[in-house]
Design a protein around this motif. Sequence first.
Motif, PDB file in Angstrom:
ATOM      1  N   GLY A  53      -8.727   1.488   0.974  1.00 10.47           N
ATOM      2  CA  GLY A  53      -7.937   0.360   0.501  1.00 10.47           C
ATOM      3  C   GLY A  53      -7.408  -0.499   1.622  1.00 10.47           C
ATOM      4  N   LEU A  54      -7.218   0.079   2.806  1.00  8.12           N
ATOM      5  CA  LEU A  54      -6.686  -0.680   3.942  1.00  8.12           C
ATOM      6  C   LEU A  54      -7.713  -1.642   4.543  1.00  8.12           C
ATOM      7  CD1 LEU A  54      -4.685   2.130   5.776  1.00  8.12           C
ATOM      8  CD2 LEU A  54      -3.735   0.157   4.568  1.00  8.12           C
ATOM      9  N   LEU A 114      -3.035   4.623  -1.945  1.00  4.78           N
ATOM     10  CA  LEU A 114      -4.035   5.154  -1.018  1.00  4.78           C
ATOM     11  C   LEU A 114      -4.246   6.643  -1.294  1.00  4.78           C
ATOM     12  CD1 LEU A 114      -2.896   3.390   2.276  1.00  4.78           C
ATOM     13  CD2 LEU A 114      -4.674   2.677   0.657  1.00  4.78           C
ATOM     14  N   ASP A 167       0.936  -7.715   4.455  1.00  4.24           N
ATOM     15  CA  ASP A 167       1.106  -6.551   3.593  1.00  4.24           C
ATOM     16  C   ASP A 167       2.046  -5.526   4.223  1.00  4.24           C
ATOM     17  OD1 ASP A 167      -0.784  -7.713   1.882  1.00  4.24           O
ATOM     18  OD2 ASP A 167      -2.437  -6.793   2.999  1.00  4.24           O
ATOM     19  N   TYR A 211       0.862  -1.176   0.000  1.00  6.15           N
ATOM     20  CA  TYR A 211       0.000   0.000   0.000  1.00  6.15           C
ATOM     21  C   TYR A 211       0.899   1.227   0.000  1.00  6.15           C
ATOM     22  CZ  TYR A 211      -3.835  -3.139   1.154  1.00  6.15           C
ATOM     23  OH  TYR A 211      -4.763  -4.149   1.103  1.00  6.15           O
ATOM     24  N   HIS A 246       4.532   3.093  -6.572  1.00 12.06           N
ATOM     25  CA  HIS A 246       3.296   2.389  -6.922  1.00 12.06           C
ATOM     26  C   HIS A 246       3.247   2.072  -8.415  1.00 12.06           C
ATOM     27  CE1 HIS A 246      -0.968   1.619  -7.614  1.00 12.06           C
ATOM     28  NE2 HIS A 246      -0.981   2.640  -8.456  1.00 12.06           N
ATOM     29  N   ALA A 298      -6.485  -5.089   4.108  1.00 19.85           N
ATOM     30  CA  ALA A 298      -5.074  -5.314   4.393  1.00 19.85           C
ATOM     31  C   ALA A 298      -4.896  -6.327   5.512  1.00 19.85           C
ATOM     32  CB  ALA A 298      -4.403  -3.996   4.783  1.00 19.85           C
ATOM     33  N   SER A 322       0.330  -3.587  -5.916  1.00 26.31           N
ATOM     34  CA  SER A 322       0.350  -2.287  -5.259  1.00 26.31           C
ATOM     35  C   SER A 322      -1.005  -1.605  -5.297  1.00 26.31           C
ATOM     36  CB  SER A 322       1.397  -1.379  -5.915  1.00 26.31           C
ATOM     37  OG  SER A 322       1.431  -0.112  -5.290  1.00 26.31           O
ATOM     38  N   ILE A 323      -1.350  -0.955  -4.188  1.00 24.78           N
ATOM     39  CA  ILE A 323      -2.566  -0.152  -4.093  1.00 24.78           C
ATOM     40  C   ILE A 323      -2.160   1.234  -3.625  1.00 24.78           C
ATOM     41  CG2 ILE A 323      -4.749   0.190  -2.863  1.00 24.78           C
ATOM     42  CD1 ILE A 323      -5.027  -2.814  -2.695  1.00 24.78           C
ATOM     43  N   LEU A 379       2.919  -1.174   4.299  1.00 30.37           N
ATOM     44  CA  LEU A 379       2.576   0.195   3.926  1.00 30.37           C
ATOM     45  C   LEU A 379       3.859   0.956   3.638  1.00 30.37           C
ATOM     46  CD1 LEU A 379       0.553   2.599   3.694  1.00 30.37           C
ATOM     47  CD2 LEU A 379       1.105   3.092   6.091  1.00 30.37           C
TER      48      LEU A 379
END
Length: 296
Positions: A179-180, A169, A187, A141, A156, A183, A166-167, A189
């Motif tokens: 998006g979390l 945020l 994962d 993330y 990202h 998670a 990949s996301i 961050l």
Amino acid sequence: MEQSPLTDRILKGFEAMSSQLQAAARHVLDHPRDVALLSMREQARRAGVQPATMTRLAKHLGFEGFEEIRALHADVLRERDLGFAGKAGAQVTSQKQHGDKALAGEMLRSAASQIERLGQDRTLERIVAAAETLASARRVYSLGLRSSHPVAWHLHYVLTLLGERSILLDGIAGTGADGLATATGEDVLFVASVAPYTRLSVELAEHAAALGLRVVAVTDSAVAPLAQMAAQAVIVPTDTPSFFHTMTPAFLVAEILATLIAGKAEEGALEALRRMDGHLAALDTHLKPSQTRKRK
């Protein structure tokens, strides 16, 4: 400056310090502005200790030397006393005195020096450790708000070329944090933020850590809010002759991390790159060399 940026760290370990270290630490707590403005020897004199004690305090707190503590307090002092508008005034004055060319050259020399500092072993080790953590994640993330957005977005973007890992945020209508919701502890961050720190970046990082995610941070101080909670933190300089902090070192760290992660890619990631190459070619996304020559 209301209090030292090291207040929490000093108070946490104060009882375990020797009496001499406590005297030096008390000076830092009680006179944070002096820490930013006075020489180490003068501060030692005022604290009633030897200069070497100030150095020992710095090492006890995890710094290479007392100059790092002084520089940290000076940065905070500048941020609180000036802000962007105050810094702009200082820049305009200097620009009028020395000229545009001198300012441009000074900025380039400053950036070159900062990039060279990123090559120090200690920073390289942190970058490698951060890359390993990111490469091992089920999903990454990425979070970077305001001036830090390009840092997070670049990592990202490169990770999306390697597959669906990949996301970002940064959703429209304030939905980025959503998006979390899916998670897990598998994962990671990745978050970038430098002073003045964006409140939401810190709060989302705290939330992610509470969910069990490992946090990899790019920030500007060992005592920055993100550095305190991160499993891995890469510290980058941000000082510049400009009124606005530089993001060049932070962006370069993101480029390096992306490259190291790509180098660890397995066949699945390589196949994702092949599919992306085909996708871009099918859409004729990029100009071909012959087309660029025709446009000249």
